[in-house]
Design an enzyme around this catalytic site. Structure first.
Site, PDB file in Angstrom:
ATOM      1  N   ASN A 108       0.418  -1.321  -0.284  1.00 26.48           N
ATOM      2  CA  ASN A 108       0.075  -0.200  -0.124  1.00 26.48           C
ATOM      3  C   ASN A 108       0.368   1.261  -0.035  1.00 26.48           C
ATOM      4  O   ASN A 108       1.794   1.261   0.456  1.00 26.48           O
ATOM      5  CB  ASN A 108      -0.990  -0.462   1.370  1.00 26.48           C
ATOM      6  CG  ASN A 108      -0.301   0.572   2.663  1.00 26.48           C
ATOM      7  OD1 ASN A 108      -0.590   1.684   1.911  1.00 26.48           O
ATOM      8  ND2 ASN A 108       0.318   0.443   3.367  1.00 26.48           N
ATOM      9  N   PHE A 112      -1.833   8.065   4.633  1.00 29.47           N
ATOM     10  CA  PHE A 112      -2.644   8.657   5.644  1.00 29.47           C
ATOM     11  C   PHE A 112      -3.800   9.538   5.114  1.00 29.47           C
ATOM     12  O   PHE A 112      -4.163  10.474   5.415  1.00 29.47           O
ATOM     13  CB  PHE A 112      -1.788   9.665   6.410  1.00 29.47           C
ATOM     14  CG  PHE A 112      -0.971   9.079   7.186  1.00 29.47           C
ATOM     15  CD1 PHE A 112      -0.603   7.621   7.434  1.00 29.47           C
ATOM     16  CD2 PHE A 112       0.281  10.099   7.837  1.00 29.47           C
ATOM     17  CE1 PHE A 112      -0.001   7.125   8.705  1.00 29.47           C
ATOM     18  CE2 PHE A 112       0.697   9.353   8.858  1.00 29.47           C
ATOM     19  CZ  PHE A 112       1.117   8.097   9.023  1.00 29.47           C
ATOM     20  N   SER A 171       5.460   5.501   8.817  1.00 29.21           N
ATOM     21  CA  SER A 171       4.763   4.620   7.376  1.00 29.21           C
ATOM     22  C   SER A 171       5.927   5.024   6.096  1.00 29.21           C
ATOM     23  O   SER A 171       6.260   6.142   6.324  1.00 29.21           O
ATOM     24  CB  SER A 171       3.494   5.887   7.021  1.00 29.21           C
ATOM     25  OG  SER A 171       3.313   5.994   5.597  1.00 29.21           O
ATOM     26  N   ASN A 173       4.720   6.109   3.519  1.00 24.54           N
ATOM     27  CA  ASN A 173       4.423   6.924   1.976  1.00 24.54           C
ATOM     28  C   ASN A 173       4.382   7.866   2.877  1.00 24.54           C
ATOM     29  O   ASN A 173       3.512   8.761   2.110  1.00 24.54           O
ATOM     30  CB  ASN A 173       2.547   5.854   1.539  1.00 24.54           C
ATOM     31  CG  ASN A 173       3.176   4.086   1.656  1.00 24.54           C
ATOM     32  OD1 ASN A 173       3.640   4.293   0.889  1.00 24.54           O
ATOM     33  ND2 ASN A 173       2.214   4.082   2.485  1.00 24.54           N
ATOM     34  N   THR A 174       4.983   8.644   3.171  1.00 18.76           N
ATOM     35  CA  THR A 174       4.703  10.216   4.011  1.00 18.76           C
ATOM     36  C   THR A 174       6.379  10.683   3.757  1.00 18.76           C
ATOM     37  O   THR A 174       6.653  10.177   4.589  1.00 18.76           O
ATOM     38  CB  THR A 174       4.244  10.517   5.630  1.00 18.76           C
ATOM     39  OG1 THR A 174       2.648  10.363   4.656  1.00 18.76           O
ATOM     40  CG2 THR A 174       4.457  12.131   5.668  1.00 18.76           C
ATOM     41  N   LYS A 205       5.845   3.890  17.084  1.00 22.82           N
ATOM     42  CA  LYS A 205       5.329   3.005  15.737  1.00 22.82           C
ATOM     43  C   LYS A 205       6.307   3.477  14.951  1.00 22.82           C
ATOM     44  O   LYS A 205       7.022   4.101  14.944  1.00 22.82           O
ATOM     45  CB  LYS A 205       4.157   2.644  15.135  1.00 22.82           C
ATOM     46  CG  LYS A 205       3.882   1.203  14.075  1.00 22.82           C
ATOM     47  CD  LYS A 205       2.515   1.109  13.878  1.00 22.82           C
ATOM     48  CE  LYS A 205       2.229   0.892  13.089  1.00 22.82           C
ATOM     49  NZ  LYS A 205       1.218   0.669  12.244  1.00 22.82           N
ATOM     50  N   ASN A 234       5.833  -1.491  11.171  1.00 24.65           N
ATOM     51  CA  ASN A 234       4.966  -1.249  10.383  1.00 24.65           C
ATOM     52  C   ASN A 234       5.219  -1.986   9.352  1.00 24.65           C
ATOM     53  O   ASN A 234       5.682  -2.544   8.942  1.00 24.65           O
ATOM     54  CB  ASN A 234       5.097   0.692  10.433  1.00 24.65           C
ATOM     55  CG  ASN A 234       4.188   0.944   9.621  1.00 24.65           C
ATOM     56  OD1 ASN A 234       3.643   0.700   8.338  1.00 24.65           O
ATOM     57  ND2 ASN A 234       3.820   2.118   9.876  1.00 24.65           N
TER      58      ASN A 234
END
Length: 351
Positions: A108, A112, A171, A173-174, A205, A234
């Site tokens: 993915n 967010f 994450s 993805n940021t 996390k 994660n």
């Protein structure tokens, strides 16, 4: 279970559409319901939280706090909502979720997406007074100029509305978010969080891609700023050679079976370095009672799953709990806590 058949049927839709149907079904009261109490052997205490069982739902499933009670009713011992960011945002362009069915994995690159803090807070206020352990995963907006302020803003608004909070700096993805795991940035962030937190436990996390030498400094930072525990881990940006799906080259974070071994080894590293007192929640590749039990024996006080539901359906929750109780009893343990970390000095390659 009929719910497992429905979950498999939803695979005819692209992943994000199928997920939305799942949330709508839960909101409509169509999800599974556990009618009996969990076996007493599964009850455990983590960072002051009394859990009926150690199996939680990881963040990312219910991003907007729409279905917490339905998820608890399905048998989870605790549910983590979010990630929530101060301002609503659309996230990355679609398609941004890819099933890697041959690998029992997902990639993915959501970024967010969520409806923002105002709606999230309203929904949490609406469920005040209801039972169950509900946590909130805190994030930062993609275009934020002050990410530390984003975490502080969310925590200040929500600190009395949930039973625990997670500072998510992991994450992939940021852009630049994982830089907050570096020592100076992490201290700045955790010091700011410590100033505004309430009474609820706060977890950090982390990513599974950290270097071995970063484990001890992260533990030291957690202790220095009074956090209650760590969530390991994660999604990964790595692409194991074992992957065979046509989507294996997609950008984003990989979750599911391929990250079970590395994430479990990281749990072991943190348990070995921290000793018995640090609360560790283990995440990554849990899709059976065996993998759940292995994660606990490696050092996790509690565990979370998400991707396993994609391939096995919601009946997986009951199957894991039933199998976990049997394995604890067979090995002579009287509680989950007794099994935590018994294999923490054993590496994955030991078999």
């Amino acid at each position: 279970m009929i719910h497992d058949l429905i979950a498999r049927a939803l695979h005819v839709f692209e992943p994000e559409t199928a997920h939305r149907f799942g949330i709508l079904g839960l909101k409509a009261g169509l999800g599974p319901r556990q009618l009996s109490r969990d076996p007493a052997i599964l009850a455990t205490r983590v960072a002051g939280l009394d859990l009926p069982n150690p199996l939680g739902l990881a963040a990312g499933f219910d991003k907007n706090a729409e279905a917490a009670d339905a998820l608890l009713a399905a048998g989870f011992g605790f549910v983590e909502l979010g990630a929530v960011t101060p301002r609503a945002q659309a996230g990355k362009p679609r398609p941004r979720i890819f099933r890697l069915a041959p690998d029992r994995a997902v990639i993915n690159r959501m970024g967010f997406p969520n409806q923002g803090l105002d709606q999230f807070e309203t929904r949490l206020r609406r469920r005040q007074g209801r039972g169950g352990i509900v946590g909130v995963n805190l994030g930062a907006n993609l275009d934020s100029e002050d990410r530390v302020s984003d975490y502080v803003t969310c925590l200040e608004r929500l600190k009395d509305l949930a039973q625990f909070f997670t500072v998510n700096i992991s994450s992939p993805n940021t852009p630049g978010l994982r830089n907050l795991q570096s020592h100076g940035a992490l201290d700045e962030l955790l010091a700011a969080v410590a100033q505004v937190r309430g009474q609820a436990p706060v977890f950090l996390k982390i990513a599974p891609d950290i270097a071995d030498e970063d484990v001890s400094p992260i533990i030291d930072a957690i202790a220095r700023h009074g956090l209650d525990g760590i969530i390991v881990s994660n999604t990964t940006i790595q692409r194991p050679d074992s992957l065979s799906s046509e989507h294996m080259g997609e950008g984003g974070g990989l979750s599911g079976v391929p990250i079970f071994e590395p994430s479990t080894e990281l749990v072991r590293q943190f348990r070995r370095a921290a000793g018995p007192d640090l609360a560790i929640i283990g995440v990554g590749g849990i899709d059976s009672a065996d993998t759940a039990y292995a994660k606990i024996r490696a050092g996790a006080n509690a565990i979370q799953l998400y991707t396993g539901l994609v391939y096995h359906g919601p009946g997986l929750v009951q199957r894991i709990k039933s199998g976990l109780a049997k394995r604890l009893q067979a090995d002579g343990f009287v509680s989950v806590a007794e099994a935590v970390g018994v294999d923490c000095n054993r590496r994955s390659s030991d078999g």
